[in-house]
Design an enzyme around this catalytic site. Structure first.
Site, PDB file in Angstrom:
ATOM      1  N   GLY A   1       9.343 -12.158 -10.202  1.00 23.00           N
ATOM      2  CA  GLY A   1       8.645 -11.274  -9.256  1.00 23.00           C
ATOM      3  C   GLY A   1       7.171 -11.627  -9.191  1.00 23.00           C
ATOM      4  O   GLY A   1       6.599 -11.805  -8.108  1.00 23.00           O
ATOM      5  N   HIS A   2       6.532 -11.758 -10.364  1.00 25.39           N
ATOM      6  CA  HIS A   2       5.116 -12.152 -10.389  1.00 25.39           C
ATOM      7  C   HIS A   2       4.944 -13.539  -9.766  1.00 25.39           C
ATOM      8  O   HIS A   2       4.015 -13.770  -8.988  1.00 25.39           O
ATOM      9  CB  HIS A   2       4.603 -12.243 -11.830  1.00 25.39           C
ATOM     10  CG  HIS A   2       4.615 -10.957 -12.583  1.00 25.39           C
ATOM     11  ND1 HIS A   2       5.515 -10.701 -13.594  1.00 25.39           N
ATOM     12  CD2 HIS A   2       3.837  -9.849 -12.473  1.00 25.39           C
ATOM     13  CE1 HIS A   2       5.276  -9.498 -14.096  1.00 25.39           C
ATOM     14  NE2 HIS A   2       4.276  -8.949 -13.427  1.00 25.39           N
TER      15      HIS A   2
ATOM     16  N   GLN B   1      -3.745   3.213 -17.617  1.00 27.96           N
ATOM     17  CA  GLN B   1      -2.581   3.639 -16.834  1.00 27.96           C
ATOM     18  C   GLN B   1      -1.368   3.948 -17.705  1.00 27.96           C
ATOM     19  O   GLN B   1      -0.296   4.232 -17.188  1.00 27.96           O
ATOM     20  CB  GLN B   1      -2.249   2.621 -15.742  1.00 27.96           C
ATOM     21  CG  GLN B   1      -1.724   1.281 -16.224  1.00 27.96           C
ATOM     22  CD  GLN B   1      -1.607   0.277 -15.083  1.00 27.96           C
ATOM     23  OE1 GLN B   1      -2.593  -0.254 -14.598  1.00 27.96           O
ATOM     24  NE2 GLN B   1      -0.381  -0.002 -14.641  1.00 27.96           N
TER      25      GLN B   1
ATOM     26  N   GLN C   1       2.786   2.441  -5.804  1.00 28.17           N
ATOM     27  CA  GLN C   1       1.515   1.786  -6.134  1.00 28.17           C
ATOM     28  C   GLN C   1       0.940   1.080  -4.905  1.00 28.17           C
ATOM     29  O   GLN C   1      -0.263   1.140  -4.641  1.00 28.17           O
ATOM     30  CB  GLN C   1       1.752   0.792  -7.273  1.00 28.17           C
ATOM     31  CG  GLN C   1       0.589  -0.118  -7.581  1.00 28.17           C
ATOM     32  CD  GLN C   1       0.810  -0.918  -8.853  1.00 28.17           C
ATOM     33  OE1 GLN C   1       0.619  -0.410  -9.939  1.00 28.17           O
ATOM     34  NE2 GLN C   1       1.210  -2.173  -8.734  1.00 28.17           N
TER      35      GLN C   1
ATOM     36  N   MET D   1      13.738  -7.240 -11.149  1.00 31.59           N
ATOM     37  CA  MET D   1      13.008  -7.885 -12.243  1.00 31.59           C
ATOM     38  C   MET D   1      11.851  -7.006 -12.671  1.00 31.59           C
ATOM     39  O   MET D   1      11.154  -6.421 -11.835  1.00 31.59           O
ATOM     40  CB  MET D   1      12.508  -9.256 -11.802  1.00 31.59           C
ATOM     41  CG  MET D   1      13.638 -10.227 -11.611  1.00 31.59           C
ATOM     42  SD  MET D   1      13.027 -11.887 -11.281  1.00 31.59           S
ATOM     43  CE  MET D   1      14.581 -12.716 -10.953  1.00 31.59           C
TER      44      MET D   1
HETATM   45  O1  PAF Z   1       1.560  -3.543 -11.196  1.00 32.89           O
HETATM   46  C1  PAF Z   1       0.888  -3.822 -12.212  1.00 32.89           C
HETATM   47  O2  PAF Z   1       1.187  -4.747 -12.962  1.00 32.89           O
HETATM   48  C2  PAF Z   1      -0.334  -2.977 -12.532  1.00 32.89           C
HETATM   49  O3  PAF Z   1      -0.131  -1.651 -12.203  1.00 32.89           O
HETATM   50  C3  PAF Z   1      -1.627  -3.508 -11.883  1.00 32.89           C
HETATM   51  C4  PAF Z   1      -1.545  -3.446 -10.373  1.00 32.89           C
HETATM   52  C5  PAF Z   1      -1.872  -4.937 -12.330  1.00 32.89           C
HETATM   53  C6  PAF Z   1      -2.803  -2.664 -12.326  1.00 32.89           C
HETATM   54  O4  PAF Z   1      -2.976  -2.699 -13.707  1.00 32.89           O
END
Ligand code: PAF
Length: 289
Positions: free
Chosen positions: A36-37, A61, A154, A185
């Protein structure tokens, strides 16, 4: 690929790129890369000149009872994978670089953050996300920032920040990447033991079942959600939430006439997982990047 840890250094590199009229793409991440990343990085590589990936496990977070301490971290592996995607810069600051002594500001988006994961995890979660993402936008000043649609709420929160604060960045949301058996994922999938890994496939099957009911013409929100709930129940999963909401402002829906987001969160074994399907006004399929 270069690894940069300080704000002055990343600003200098981005400033030079800008002076050379290059477009800057940012992929904000917390590391533990999966496909995914990597798909976000590939997208950034295809459409921008300087690709910056931020790697920062953002403490603000995470709640006190969440997995900040155990969150998977392997910078060397992540750097290797990012380099293979043609990423130019891995921006990997430490916590003091992002939250220096005396840091006192928080970004809060009302409304959108009060439901789904905001309600389930607590208001701190999206405040932490909103604050760090706004900081990353201030630090890197990207032309385009890439996020995964798996974190659909998000994405909405980030889009709202960009709109409300007039930030000059385009937000691209890219499709959820799934394992061959449909499991979305996630860096947290490593918490699943084999039995839980198998059980977790019910999340996507549940969303698929609801999407099929919707595609067959059902417009009553409760009936669509029930189709998903039945699949989860059969798999022994009690969702934290399973809700159908409008895809523009996350308001609750009695009937589904336009685009709607069917979102689920559930604890499966040792993992808390989220997933979603976008039900397009009438066709029932996921959003493209
Ligand atoms: O989606 C994420 O991995 C996190 O919430 C992010 C956007 C990097 C912020 O820490």
């Amino acid at each position: 690929m270069r690894i940069i840890r300080t704000i002055p250094e990343i600003r200098a590199v981005v400033g030079a790129a800008r002076a050379a009229r290059q477009r800057v793409g940012l992929v904000p991440t917390m590391g533990a890369f999966h496909d995914g990343h990597l798909s976000l990085m590939r997208e950034a590589r295809a459409h921008t000149d300087l690709v910056v990936v931020s790697l920062f496990v953002n403490p603000t977070q995470f709640g006190p009872n969440e997995d900040l301490a155990s969150y998977p971290r392997d910078e060397a592996r992540d750097a290797e994978l990012a380099g293979q995607q043609g990423v130019d810069i891995l921006f990997a600051p430490d916590a003091a670089e992002i939250y220096p002594e005396g840091f006192a500001t928080s970004i809060h988006v009302t409304g959108l953050t009060e439901v789904l994961d905001g309600a389930a995890r607590g208001a701190f979660h999206f405040d932490g996300v909103a604050t760090v993402v706004t900081k990353l936008f201030g630090i890197v000043a990207p032309d385009v920032a890439y996020f995964g649609q798996k974190d659909a709420q998000q994405v909405m929160v980030v889009r709202r920040i960009v709109r409300d604060l007039n930030l000059d960045v385009r937000i691209e949301a890219c499709p959820i990447m799934r394992e061959p058996d449909g499991l979305a994922m996630s860096s947290r999938n490593i918490y699943l033991d084999p039995a839980a890994r198998q059980q977790a496939t019910a999340l996507n099957r549940a969303l698929d079942a609801a999407a099929a009911v919707h595609a067959n013409g059902e417009r009553d929100a409760a009936r669509i959600v029930d189709a998903a709930r039945t699949v989860l129940a059969d798999a022994g999963i009690e969702p934290e939430y399973l809700e159908l909401r409008s895809n523009d402002d996350l308001r609750t829906l009695d009937r589904v006439e336009g685009d709607a987001l069917l979102a689920v969160a559930a604890r499966v074994g040792a993992a808390r997982l989220i997933d979603n399907h976008l039900l397009k006004g009438g066709t029932g399929c996921d959003a493209p990047c």
